[in-house]
Write an enzyme that holds these catalytic residues in place. Structure first.
Site, PDB file in Angstrom:
ATOM      1  N   ASP A 335      30.231 -30.770 -28.624  1.00 19.07           N
ATOM      2  CA  ASP A 335      29.413 -30.662 -27.423  1.00 19.07           C
ATOM      3  C   ASP A 335      29.286 -32.063 -26.815  1.00 19.07           C
ATOM      4  O   ASP A 335      29.338 -33.070 -27.539  1.00 19.07           O
ATOM      5  CB  ASP A 335      28.040 -30.100 -27.799  1.00 19.07           C
ATOM      6  N   ASP A 337      26.778 -33.420 -24.066  1.00 20.12           N
ATOM      7  CA  ASP A 337      25.437 -33.976 -23.851  1.00 20.12           C
ATOM      8  C   ASP A 337      24.531 -33.682 -25.040  1.00 20.12           C
ATOM      9  O   ASP A 337      24.343 -32.534 -25.429  1.00 20.12           O
ATOM     10  CB  ASP A 337      24.838 -33.388 -22.576  1.00 20.12           C
TER      11      ASP A 337
END
Length: 499
Positions: A335, A337
């Site tokens: 992922d 952020d």
């Protein structure tokens, strides 16, 4: 120019024979391989690249594996390959002049159920005398069923079983273990039409004593493949029981004499002497019977039973809980952020991209191990108008500059109500990343900071690892199967095969 659809992987410790091998490959007939990866398995030492300059092979690359043994070196090599086949050669073999041409024929003839193709190995022995004990041992390689001195596997088959088991830390049994797993799960290993020569390397006086470390590998083979593993891979019966008996006699003799039991001690000593003499005679009779060879056989035969028994006991302890090898994943997706960079809500400004403290090191460790890495990120700000598409591209370019290169980047620009198949927790981005890189989802790991990252991984058939942050909800942490405190812990788990 036509090339072979294979990458040749050569693990090495920098022996001079490496250059002989590579020159023979370069000078041979037939199409060249698409790439050659030399894996330097020394813990230290100067780069091998300058010594290989001028060898006319396409895409010749030298990488370092850090001294983890031939299994780890070969794993690094095949993970760097992007060809459908991977050909392993030892650094002390010499391919025939038509080796490349015959390999091309082997690959062309391979049916879909063929997972591996073994090359023939000949061991030149002296014509003017009987071979020594060391030479006879090396000659056994010619009859080995699955020796990786010259063996070509489908890359997909290597990936499916996790490659070589790195618990085999020496060049012994790791090739048989791999072949047993591939034959059980992927298809047949057949004999090819190509040949290499395997000259006998010089051996020190105590070489046969050092070989006894293989008894520990035999214990691991039994743990992994059951008591019939020798029959399954065509290995000889061995002398472990005799070695244990001789060692027990020697230990009993010392103990009994120490407690003043001379008759019993003498009987035990006689057992040790007879066992040692039987081993020495069995090794001397087939050999040249020169004074130097006989002296070496007598000295080492006295020590081999104890060394073999020690390594057996060490293997029993070390591998007492051994489980099936899983290896490393082919792909780790992150992922963006909150996992790789600090979470800035609807970030459209590349100047606000700040990697988390461990991101660069974690990515470097994975790349160094030959694991491909990528990004899967929800960016609903595009759908809501908070982020313009060109701003998203600039921000992602900044992430690439700071932490890249990434093998794949998947972005979902949709909103929560768009009912797309890519927005996490939907599996679309994970599946598409795997298809792009030709990776089975079961060989993929997704690392993220919220539950939707883990859910997307599991929905795709991959493995999810949660690295919580202060914004991670407690119920997401409780629900995750694998949770690590930080990125380094997650990468430790991945590189340790615990995923």
């Amino acid at each position: 120019m036509r090339t072979l659809p294979t990458t040749i992987v050569v693990p090495t410790v920098g022996r001079p024979s490496l250059a002989v091998l590579l020159h023979a490959l370069a000078d041979g007939t037939g199409p060249p391989p698409e790439a050659v990866v030399v894996v330097d398995d020394r813990s230290y030492g100067p780069s091998l690249t300058p010594t290989l300059a001028g060898i006319d092979l396409p895409h010749l690359e030298v990488v370092r594996s850090g001294g983890g043994g031939p299994a780890r070196a070969r794993n690094l090599g095949w993970r760097l390959a992007r060809t459908p086949w991977v050909s392993f050669l030892d650094d002390d073999v010499v391919p025939d002049a038509d080796w490349r041409e015959r390999l091309a024929g082997d690959l062309t003839a391979a049916r879909s159920e063929v997972a591996g193709i073994k090359g023939g190995v000949r061991v030149p022995l002296p014509a003017d005398r009987r071979p020594t004990d060391w030479e006879r041992g090396t000659a056994g390689l010619a009859d080995a069923q699955w020796i990786t001195a010259d063996l070509t596997y489908r890359r997909s088959s290597l990936s499916a079983v996790g490659g070589f088991d790195e618990r085999f830390q020496r060049a012994f049994r790791e090739d048989s273990d791999l072949a047993l797993r591939i034959v059980a799960a992927q298809g047949r290993v057949v004999d090819g039409d190509r040949w290499v020569s395997h000259p006998v390397r010089p051996a020190g006086f105590l070489a046969s004593l050092r070989q006894q470390a293989g008894n520990g590998d035999d214990i691991l083979m039994r743990r992994l493949h059951g008591p019939s593993w020798r029959q399954a891979c065509g290995a000889g019966r061995g002398r472990r029981r005799r070695h244990l008996a001789v060692t027990a006699c020697g230990a009993a003799a010392v103990g009994l004499l120490a407690v003043h039991r001379p008759r019993l001690g003498a009987a035990a000593a006689s057992g040790w002497l007879l066992g040692t003499a039987e081993l020495a005679v069995a090794r001397i009779l087939p050999g040249p019977r020169s004074p130097g060879e006989m002296a070496r056989m007598l000295v080492t035969s006295a020590a081999i039973p104890t060394a073999a028994s020690w390594h057996t006991a060490r293997g029993l302890w070390r591998h007492r809980g051994a489980r099936a090898w899983r290896g490393l994943p082919d792909l780790v997706l992150f992922d963006r952020d909150g996992t790789l960079v600090h979470d800035v809500a609807y970030n459209a400004d590349p100047d606000q991209v700040q990697p988390v403290a461990q991101a660069a090191q974690a990515l470097t460790r994975l790349r160094s191990a030959g694991v491909r890495v990528g990004v899967v990120t929800n960016q609903s700000g595009v759908a809501s108008g908070r982020i313009a598409p060109d701003q998203l591209e600039v921000v992602n370019a900044r992430v690439q500059k700071l932490l890249g290169p990434f093998d794949v980047v998947e972005v979902c620009p949709h909103g929560r109500d768009d009912a797309c198949g890519c927005r996490k927790p939907a599996p679309g981005m994970v599946k598409h990343a795997c298809r792009t890189l030709d990776v089975e989802p079961s060989r993929c790991v997704v690392i993220g900071d919220i539950g939707s990252d883990v859910d997307a991984a599991e929905a795709a058939g991959a493995v999810g690892i949660l690295v919580p942050t202060p914004t991670t909800r407690p119920k997401e942490t409780r629900a995750a199967r694998l949770v690590c405190d930080d990125l380094q812990g997650a990468v430790d788990r991945v590189l340790g095969g615990e995923w």
